[in-house]
Scaffold this active site. Structure first.
Site, PDB file in Angstrom:
ATOM      1  N   ALA A 199       5.700   4.221   2.385  1.00  0.00           N
ATOM      2  CA  ALA A 199       6.382   5.375   2.977  1.00  0.00           C
ATOM      3  C   ALA A 199       6.798   5.095   4.416  1.00  0.00           C
ATOM      4  O   ALA A 199       7.923   5.419   4.833  1.00  0.00           O
ATOM      5  CB  ALA A 199       5.480   6.606   2.916  1.00  0.00           C
ATOM      6  N   GLY A 253       0.820  -1.196   0.000  1.00  0.00           N
ATOM      7  CA  GLY A 253       0.000   0.000   0.000  1.00  0.00           C
ATOM      8  C   GLY A 253       0.860   1.254   0.000  1.00  0.00           C
ATOM      9  O   GLY A 253       2.066   1.215   0.267  1.00  0.00           O
ATOM     10  N   CYS A 254       0.227   2.392  -0.290  1.00  0.00           N
ATOM     11  CA  CYS A 254       0.964   3.646  -0.384  1.00  0.00           C
ATOM     12  C   CYS A 254       1.483   4.100   0.988  1.00  0.00           C
ATOM     13  O   CYS A 254       2.680   4.379   1.142  1.00  0.00           O
ATOM     14  CB  CYS A 254       0.093   4.722  -1.018  1.00  0.00           C
ATOM     15  N   TYR A 255       0.609   4.150   1.974  1.00  0.00           N
ATOM     16  CA  TYR A 255       1.055   4.516   3.313  1.00  0.00           C
ATOM     17  C   TYR A 255       2.115   3.543   3.847  1.00  0.00           C
ATOM     18  O   TYR A 255       3.144   3.977   4.392  1.00  0.00           O
ATOM     19  CB  TYR A 255      -0.125   4.558   4.284  1.00  0.00           C
TER      20      TYR A 255
END
Length: 343
Positions: free
Chosen positions: A151, A146-148
């Site tokens: 990061a 996932g994107c979160y």
């Protein structure tokens, strides 16, 4: 090599088209959606006279017969079923949804959808490119992070793996642009609601929480559950995670910085900022970079870690292509040499 994309009308699918159109080794063989027989520029006019393909229906057998890799840029609850239809066929699968990232029981709790086949979830390799390179290279199916989580995990990995922090001290403050919510209409992402606003959402309930915890605990089994809070920024694309962790003993910023530089020195898409320099989301827009800045507060003994990515690139389509490159034994930078869009 031929590739197909299912779910081409979403933002992740459109970003895959942008990358793959100029990729030196991958040819876009077909694009698929529930909207059949429409030219893709009908959905995305910016592609007019650039990509002339029409959207096709979804026939897994035909796709597997004509392509080497299929990207599933479809929503959670849909991708898992599609991935199962490709199982046993001579095609590699990269799923951009959350369907294959966590076990069934956790998926049901956090995503509120029927879980994918458990054997498929167990077979899928978690595609955090910088940390699972060898497993990705030999994988048949990838669960794209996932994107979160991308990061957060890239920014926390060095201190977690080196056991430099107290196991119950991780707090991740995360903020995303509205494209992270996809193209579906909702009140909170409408212009009038999102513009000139900052909104917290899914407090202690975000579905990426177990994904982050699962990987952190694989790196360090002593870790405890984290606090993970998400906010909606009034921007189109970009994610910033600011993580706060309690160090186990005294370290200086320069010592922590040296660790990060050493860990990521051979990773082409990780840029570690110099001491007292911190990244902003616009500085990675349109690129596959993850920029990280660190600072130790000597008064409190806490380390602050700031990480930024483009949620549609390193947080989705960019990392998916990076994983496709690794699976295909290509240079992992192939087709991803974008200079960030600035200003």
């Amino acid at each position: 090599m031929n590739v197909s994309i299912i779910g081409t009308t979403g933002y992740g699918g459109a970003e895959l088209l942008r990358i793959l159109k100029q990729h030196p080794e991958f040819n876009i063989k077909s694009i698929h959606s529930t909207k059949e027989d429409l030219p893709i520029w009908n959905e995305y006019p910016h592609l007019y006279e650039i990509i002339d393909k029409n959207l096709q229906g979804i026939d897994p057998a035909q796709i597997a017969d004509q392509s080497d890799i299929v990207f599933l840029a479809t929503p959670s609850g849909v991708s898992g079923k599609l991935a199962e239809n490709f199982s046993g066929k001579n095609i590699k699968v990269i799923d951009l949804s959350g369907d294959l990232r966590i076990p069934a029981q956790a998926y049901l709790k956090w995503y509120k959808h029927t879980p994918a086949n458990e054997s498929l979830v167990e077979k899928a390799v978690y595609g955090l490119s910088e940390w699972h390179h060898d497993e990705i290279a030999s994988a048949e199916i990838i669960s794209n992070p996932g994107c979160y989580p991308t990061a957060a995990l890239l920014s926390l990995a060095p201190v977690v793996k080196e056991n430099l922090i107290k196991p119950d001290s991780i707090v991740v403050d995360a903020k995303s642009g509205v494209s992270g919510a996809g193209r579906a209409l909702s009140r909170s992402t409408s212009y009038a609601e999102a513009n000139e606003n900052l909104r917290v959402y899914k407090v202690n309930q975000h579905q990426h929480t177990p994904e982050i915890e699962q990987q952190l605990m694989k790196w360090n089994s002593a870790l405890k559950p984290i606090t993970f809070t998400t906010h909606l920024l009034p921007i189109t694309r970009g994610i910033m995670t600011t993580s706060y962790v309690q160090l186990t003993k005294e370290y200086t910023s320069s010592q922590i910085l040296e660790l990060y530089q050493s860990v990521y020195e051979k990773q082409p898409f990780i840029r570690i900022r110099p001491e007292n320099s911190f990244p902003s989301v616009k500085e990675v827009a349109g690129s596959n970079f993850c920029d990280i800045g660190v600072h130790v507060d000597s008064r409190t003994g806490r380390l602050t870690i700031v990480s930024v990515i483009d949620n549609l690139m390193k947080g989705a389509a960019g990392q998916a292509v990076q994983n496709a490159n690794i699976m295909s034994r290509l240079d992992e930078k192939a087709g991803l040499g974008f200079v960030p869009l600035y200003p």
